[in-house]
Design a protein around this motif. Structure first.
Motif, mmCIF file in Angstrom:
data_model
loop_
_atom_site.group_PDB
_atom_site.id
_atom_site.type_symbol
_atom_site.label_atom_id
_atom_site.label_comp_id
_atom_site.label_asym_id
_atom_site.label_seq_id
_atom_site.Cartn_x
_atom_site.Cartn_y
_atom_site.Cartn_z
ATOM 1 N N ASP A 164 0.855 -1.182 0.000
ATOM 2 C CA ASP A 164 0.000 0.000 0.000
ATOM 3 C C ASP A 164 0.897 1.241 0.000
ATOM 4 O O ASP A 164 2.105 1.151 0.280
ATOM 5 C CB ASP A 164 -0.893 -0.055 1.242
ATOM 6 C CG ASP A 164 -1.786 1.155 1.373
ATOM 7 O OD1 ASP A 164 -2.436 1.519 0.379
ATOM 8 O OD2 ASP A 164 -1.834 1.725 2.474
ATOM 9 N N ASP A 205 -13.688 3.139 3.291
ATOM 10 C CA ASP A 205 -13.053 4.205 4.069
ATOM 11 C C ASP A 205 -11.593 3.829 4.283
ATOM 12 O O ASP A 205 -11.281 2.910 5.042
ATOM 13 C CB ASP A 205 -13.768 4.366 5.412
ATOM 14 C CG ASP A 205 -13.112 5.404 6.314
ATOM 15 O OD1 ASP A 205 -12.190 6.110 5.852
ATOM 16 O OD2 ASP A 205 -13.519 5.496 7.492
ATOM 17 N N THR A 206 -10.683 4.532 3.631
ATOM 18 C CA THR A 206 -9.256 4.240 3.781
ATOM 19 C C THR A 206 -8.592 5.111 4.845
ATOM 20 O O THR A 206 -7.405 4.956 5.115
ATOM 21 C CB THR A 206 -8.506 4.455 2.458
ATOM 22 O OG1 THR A 206 -8.545 5.847 2.101
ATOM 23 C CG2 THR A 206 -9.114 3.630 1.344
ATOM 24 N N GLY A 207 -9.354 6.028 5.425
ATOM 25 C CA GLY A 207 -8.770 6.983 6.353
ATOM 26 C C GLY A 207 -8.249 8.221 5.655
ATOM 27 O O GLY A 207 -8.099 9.283 6.268
ATOM 28 N N ASP A 263 -2.513 -0.742 5.720
ATOM 29 C CA ASP A 263 -2.994 -0.016 6.908
ATOM 30 C C ASP A 263 -4.503 0.193 6.942
ATOM 31 O O ASP A 263 -5.007 0.860 7.845
ATOM 32 C CB ASP A 263 -2.320 1.366 6.973
ATOM 33 C CG ASP A 263 -2.918 2.348 5.982
ATOM 34 O OD1 ASP A 263 -3.132 1.969 4.812
ATOM 35 O OD2 ASP A 263 -3.199 3.493 6.377
ATOM 36 N N SER A 264 -5.240 -0.377 5.988
ATOM 37 C CA SER A 264 -6.637 0.031 5.886
ATOM 38 C C SER A 264 -7.536 -1.114 5.452
ATOM 39 O O SER A 264 -7.065 -2.166 5.006
ATOM 40 C CB SER A 264 -6.757 1.186 4.889
ATOM 41 O OG SER A 264 -8.089 1.639 4.774
ATOM 42 N N GLU A 265 -8.844 -0.886 5.552
ATOM 43 C CA GLU A 265 -9.806 -1.919 5.190
ATOM 44 C C GLU A 265 -9.676 -2.346 3.737
ATOM 45 O O GLU A 265 -10.007 -3.487 3.386
ATOM 46 C CB GLU A 265 -11.236 -1.467 5.478
ATOM 47 C CG GLU A 265 -11.756 -0.354 4.616
ATOM 48 C CD GLU A 265 -13.252 -0.098 4.834
ATOM 49 O OE1 GLU A 265 -14.075 -0.727 4.152
ATOM 50 O OE2 GLU A 265 -13.575 0.735 5.694
ATOM 51 N N ALA A 299 -2.662 1.195 11.507
ATOM 52 C CA ALA A 299 -3.724 0.595 10.691
ATOM 53 C C ALA A 299 -5.072 0.640 11.393
ATOM 54 O O ALA A 299 -5.151 0.672 12.630
ATOM 55 C CB ALA A 299 -3.360 -0.844 10.353
ATOM 56 N N ASP A 300 -6.134 0.602 10.595
ATOM 57 C CA ASP A 300 -7.480 0.573 11.170
ATOM 58 C C ASP A 300 -7.810 -0.842 11.663
ATOM 59 O O ASP A 300 -7.042 -1.795 11.464
ATOM 60 C CB ASP A 300 -8.516 1.102 10.185
ATOM 61 C CG ASP A 300 -8.685 0.253 8.931
ATOM 62 O OD1 ASP A 300 -8.313 -0.934 8.936
ATOM 63 O OD2 ASP A 300 -9.201 0.782 7.924
#
Length: 227
Positions: free
Chosen positions: A8, A137-139, A174-176, A194-195
């Motif tokens: 990523d 939602d990646t932040g 780091d994300s969904e 990360a989430d």
């Protein structure tokens, strides 16, 4: 030998303030295995990063909507439904939140991105009103995208072009939107920032955040390969 990587970009190769960590330019060009950038960003961004690193362009962009490997680009989703959802969001009083900055969506071919401070409840309501749109939602943005694509499926295509098994790869994210990548690779790492979705799906949750975490993984993989 070191394994191929699926990386990523935002939150994984960057510093806390969103800049590409300069160590990326030192480590990745000398990585002795394929490197794939798997990102929610529009296609030109990972292409530019690979180009400036001097790496072959192996890219999964727009959360799997655009894939490039072996010199060929594949557009894997129809943008009509995400664009219609974005228009409905605007008609109901929402704002994509980028102000006059058109660059975020200017080159997107399969999805529409809204700023992280956009009206999330309204976005989710709009996305839920059709079977043809997912909201991710990646932040760093909310992505109105097609439910028929994912980073993981995109990585499978790149791996096939490279004549590698997807489980030969190590993934860092780091994300969904990295969960689907984690599901297909052999080993997955979530950086400390990360989430919850990513940390739940990862094989390892790192103590280090952002690019510090990625560099720690690269150090570990390099050491293991040279034992």
């Amino acid at each position: 030998m070191v394994p191929p990587l699926a990386l990523d970009i935002d939150g994984t190769l960057t510093t806390a303030d969103g800049r590409i960590d300069p160590r990326v330019f030192e480590r990745l060009p000398t990585w002795d295995a394929p490197v794939v950038f798997a990102t929610g960003k529009a296609f030109p961004y990972p292409v530019a990063l690979a180009t400036f690193l001097g790496l072959p362009i192996r890219v999964v962009a727009e959360n799997g909507g655009v894939v490039h490997a072996d010199g060929e680009t594949s557009i894997r989703a129809n943008p009509a439904a995400p664009q219609a959802a974005a228009e409905a969001f605007l008609e109901r009083g929402g704002s994509l939140g980028w102000g006059t900055d058109e660059t975020v969506n200017r080159w997107r071919e399969t999805e529409v991105a809204a700023a992280p401070d956009a009206d999330e409840s309204l976005l989710r309501s709009v996305a839920a009103s059709t079977d043809d749109v997912d909201l991710i939602d990646t932040g760093y943005a909310f992505h109105l995208t097609s439910p028929t694509v994912s980073k993981g499926d995109g990585l499978r295509l790149v791996a096939e072009a490279l004549e590698l098994a997807p489980d030969a790869f190590v993934a860092i994210g780091d994300s969904e939107n990295d969960v689907s990548t984690f599901d297909v690779v052999g080993r997955s790492y979530a950086v400390a920032n990360a989430d919850q979705a990513a940390t739940t799906a990862a094989d390892v949750v790192l103590e280090e955040s952002f690019a510090d975490g990625t560099m720690a993984v690269l150090d570990t993989l390099h050491t293991a390969a040279n034992r």
